[in-house]
Write a protein that holds these residues in place. Structure first.
Motif, PDB file in Angstrom:
ATOM      1  N   GLU A  55      52.856  17.381  63.317  1.00 20.13           N
ATOM      2  CA  GLU A  55      52.294  16.205  62.650  1.00 20.13           C
ATOM      3  C   GLU A  55      50.824  16.335  62.262  1.00 20.13           C
ATOM      4  N   PRO A  56      49.957  16.939  63.082  1.00 18.50           N
ATOM      5  CA  PRO A  56      48.567  17.084  62.640  1.00 18.50           C
ATOM      6  C   PRO A  56      48.418  17.974  61.406  1.00 18.50           C
ATOM      7  N   LEU A  57      49.242  19.009  61.291  1.00 16.64           N
ATOM      8  CA  LEU A  57      49.208  19.826  60.083  1.00 16.64           C
ATOM      9  C   LEU A  57      49.805  19.067  58.902  1.00 16.64           C
ATOM     10  N   ALA A  58      50.905  18.373  59.125  1.00 19.65           N
ATOM     11  CA  ALA A  58      51.568  17.644  58.046  1.00 19.65           C
ATOM     12  C   ALA A  58      50.693  16.539  57.473  1.00 19.65           C
ATOM     13  N   ALA A  59      49.759  16.026  58.262  1.00 21.38           N
ATOM     14  CA  ALA A  59      48.842  15.003  57.752  1.00 21.38           C
ATOM     15  C   ALA A  59      48.023  15.534  56.579  1.00 21.38           C
ATOM     16  N   LYS A  60      47.836  16.837  56.525  1.00 21.74           N
ATOM     17  CA  LYS A  60      47.075  17.448  55.434  1.00 21.74           C
ATOM     18  C   LYS A  60      47.830  17.404  54.107  1.00 21.74           C
ATOM     19  N   LEU A  61      49.131  17.146  54.158  1.00 18.90           N
ATOM     20  CA  LEU A  61      49.912  17.059  52.932  1.00 18.90           C
ATOM     21  C   LEU A  61      49.496  15.878  52.064  1.00 18.90           C
ATOM     22  N   ASP A  62      48.836  14.916  52.658  1.00 19.32           N
ATOM     23  CA  ASP A  62      48.393  13.725  51.920  1.00 19.32           C
ATOM     24  C   ASP A  62      46.943  13.839  51.460  1.00 19.32           C
ATOM     25  N   GLN A  63      46.376  15.040  51.507  1.00 15.71           N
ATOM     26  CA  GLN A  63      44.960  15.221  51.168  1.00 15.71           C
ATOM     27  C   GLN A  63      44.745  16.082  49.931  1.00 15.71           C
ATOM     28  N   GLY A  64      45.735  16.125  49.074  1.00 18.37           N
ATOM     29  CA  GLY A  64      45.577  16.794  47.789  1.00 18.37           C
ATOM     30  C   GLY A  64      45.260  18.266  47.906  1.00 18.37           C
ATOM     31  N   ALA A  65      44.422  18.755  46.972  1.00 19.80           N
ATOM     32  CA  ALA A  65      44.104  20.173  46.930  1.00 19.80           C
ATOM     33  C   ALA A  65      43.375  20.627  48.182  1.00 19.80           C
ATOM     34  N   ALA A  66      42.567  19.762  48.754  1.00 18.98           N
ATOM     35  CA  ALA A  66      41.832  20.140  49.965  1.00 18.98           C
ATOM     36  C   ALA A  66      42.799  20.461  51.098  1.00 18.98           C
ATOM     37  N   GLY A  67      43.758  19.573  51.322  1.00 17.76           N
ATOM     38  CA  GLY A  67      44.738  19.816  52.366  1.00 17.76           C
ATOM     39  C   GLY A  67      45.625  21.000  52.056  1.00 17.76           C
ATOM     40  N   ALA A  71      48.525  29.538  56.682  1.00 17.45           N
ATOM     41  CA  ALA A  71      49.751  30.331  56.557  1.00 17.45           C
ATOM     42  C   ALA A  71      49.439  31.777  56.191  1.00 17.45           C
ATOM     43  N   ASP A  72      48.496  31.988  55.277  1.00 19.58           N
ATOM     44  CA  ASP A  72      48.129  33.350  54.883  1.00 19.58           C
ATOM     45  C   ASP A  72      47.620  34.150  56.077  1.00 19.58           C
ATOM     46  N   LEU A  73      46.773  33.526  56.875  1.00 23.73           N
ATOM     47  CA  LEU A  73      46.190  34.232  58.016  1.00 23.73           C
ATOM     48  C   LEU A  73      47.243  34.585  59.063  1.00 23.73           C
ATOM     49  N   LEU A  74      48.166  33.675  59.298  1.00 25.25           N
ATOM     50  CA  LEU A  74      49.166  33.891  60.342  1.00 25.25           C
ATOM     51  C   LEU A  74      50.282  34.833  59.903  1.00 25.25           C
ATOM     52  N   THR A  75      50.398  35.088  58.604  1.00 26.37           N
ATOM     53  CA  THR A  75      51.473  35.957  58.119  1.00 26.37           C
ATOM     54  C   THR A  75      50.959  37.315  57.654  1.00 26.37           C
ATOM     55  N   ARG A  76      49.730  37.643  57.945  1.00 25.94           N
ATOM     56  CA  ARG A  76      49.245  38.983  57.655  1.00 25.94           C
ATOM     57  C   ARG A  76      50.013  40.002  58.493  1.00 25.94           C
ATOM     58  N   PRO A  77      50.051  41.280  58.047  1.00 29.31           N
ATOM     59  CA  PRO A  77      50.715  42.308  58.864  1.00 29.31           C
ATOM     60  C   PRO A  77      50.197  42.339  60.304  1.00 29.31           C
ATOM     61  N   ARG A  81      53.852  29.841  63.493  1.00 24.05           N
ATOM     62  CA  ARG A  81      53.838  30.497  62.176  1.00 24.05           C
ATOM     63  C   ARG A  81      54.879  29.883  61.251  1.00 24.05           C
ATOM     64  N   PHE A  82      56.054  29.594  61.772  1.00 21.60           N
ATOM     65  CA  PHE A  82      57.095  28.944  60.974  1.00 21.60           C
ATOM     66  C   PHE A  82      56.612  27.601  60.431  1.00 21.60           C
ATOM     67  N   VAL A  83      56.004  26.809  61.298  1.00 25.37           N
ATOM     68  CA  VAL A  83      55.521  25.489  60.880  1.00 25.37           C
ATOM     69  C   VAL A  83      54.411  25.635  59.841  1.00 25.37           C
ATOM     70  N   ALA A  84      53.511  26.581  60.031  1.00 24.86           N
ATOM     71  CA  ALA A  84      52.422  26.789  59.075  1.00 24.86           C
ATOM     72  C   ALA A  84      52.956  27.170  57.703  1.00 24.86           C
ATOM     73  N   VAL A  85      53.925  28.065  57.664  1.00 20.16           N
ATOM     74  CA  VAL A  85      54.497  28.500  56.386  1.00 20.16           C
ATOM     75  C   VAL A  85      55.219  27.349  55.697  1.00 20.16           C
ATOM     76  N   GLU A  86      55.990  26.589  56.452  1.00 15.91           N
ATOM     77  CA  GLU A  86      56.749  25.492  55.848  1.00 15.91           C
ATOM     78  C   GLU A  86      55.832  24.393  55.317  1.00 15.91           C
ATOM     79  N   ALA A  98      61.462  22.891  64.561  1.00 14.11           N
ATOM     80  CA  ALA A  98      60.529  23.513  65.499  1.00 14.11           C
ATOM     81  C   ALA A  98      61.004  23.331  66.935  1.00 14.11           C
ATOM     82  N   ALA A  99      61.507  22.145  67.250  1.00 17.09           N
ATOM     83  CA  ALA A  99      62.036  21.906  68.598  1.00 17.09           C
ATOM     84  C   ALA A  99      63.231  22.805  68.876  1.00 17.09           C
ATOM     85  N   GLY A 100      64.091  22.983  67.863  1.00 16.43           N
ATOM     86  CA  GLY A 100      65.241  23.867  68.030  1.00 16.43           C
ATOM     87  C   GLY A 100      64.821  25.304  68.272  1.00 16.43           C
TER      88      GLY A 100
END
Length: 235
Positions: free
Chosen positions: A115-127, A135-141, A183-188, A211-213
């Motif tokens: 939920e704290p990450l998803a709150a950023k979905l309502d913040q336009g380009a900044a979020g 997501a980019d940082l967590l999915t690097r090799p 990482r899954f949550v960040a990418v989604e 995520a709970a599953g």
């Protein structure tokens, strides 16, 4: 560099330039990702008069990315700590793996991640820029742990990990189930930010369920066998 004159003028002008650079970075990162945009491009997009403005304020790309993370961290941290406080004060805090209420406790902690990450979905380009950068940082090799701030005393992800550990099988902990879920949550959430949707309620609820599953799923016999094989131990 607060109070220091930047290459575009006095201290106040410099602070405004720094803020505009971060806002420009958020927009560009949201559109193209954080690894493909140069500091010069960010400076031009911000309207900085000096082409090295971003380098002046942030030294390099890593410094700018960290400043962007730091810009969003207080709201994310405050939100997650509030949810973790609620968890710690409730019955879920006494649950253990396989015990009564463990499933509900894992679901509540999954919500505290999402939920704290998803709150950023309502913040336009900044979020969106922030979410895609995470997501980019967590999915690097070799993933960067910068978004998790695990070395920061009192950080919310460190606290989340500690509260979750008694609810997971030891093998799941050692197999980095918590990081996989983060990482899954960040990418989604980053993907959702690019979709241009406005009502995120169903998405967030479903992401918490997923995520709970992932957190609560049992480690299979096959996975245990393969893990033992890799360690060179008998299965």
């Amino acid at each position: 560099m607060t109070g220091v004159a930047g290459p575009d003028g006095g201290a106040a002008d410099g602070r405004d330039t720094r803020s505009r650079l971060l806002s420009a970075a958020e927009e560009l990162f949201a559109d193209r990702g954080s690894d493909t945009v140069s500091l010069r491009e960010i400076g031009r997009a911000a309207g900085a008069r000096n082409v090295i403005a971003a380098q002046y304020w942030f030294t390099d790309r890593d410094g700018l990315v960290q400043a962007l993370l730091d810009r969003h961290a207080p709201a994310v941290e405050q939100h997650r700590h509030r949810l973790l406080d609620e968890f710690a004060a409730g019955p879920g805090a006494a649950a253990v793996v396989g015990g009564p209420g463990a499933g509900d406790a894992v679901h509540q902690l999954a919500a505290a991640l999402v939920e704290p990450l998803a709150a950023k979905l309502d913040q336009g380009a900044a979020g969106a820029g922030y979410l895609r950068t995470v997501a980019d940082l967590l999915t690097r090799p070799v993933p960067s742990m910068a978004p998790l701030a695990l070395d920061r005393p009192g950080g919310s992800i460190g606290r989340w990990r500690a509260l979750l550990e008694p609810l997971l099988e030891p093998d799941a902990v050692e197999l980095h189930r918590r990081f996989l879920t983060v990482r899954f949550v960040a990418v989604e959430t980053a993907q959702r930010a690019r979709a241009g949707r406005e009502d995120h309620r169903l998405f967030v609820s479903q992401l918490v369920d997923a995520a709970a599953g992932l957190l609560g799923s049992r480690v299979s016999a096959r996975t245990r066998e393969l893990r033992a094989e890799r360690r060179g131990a008998p299965s």
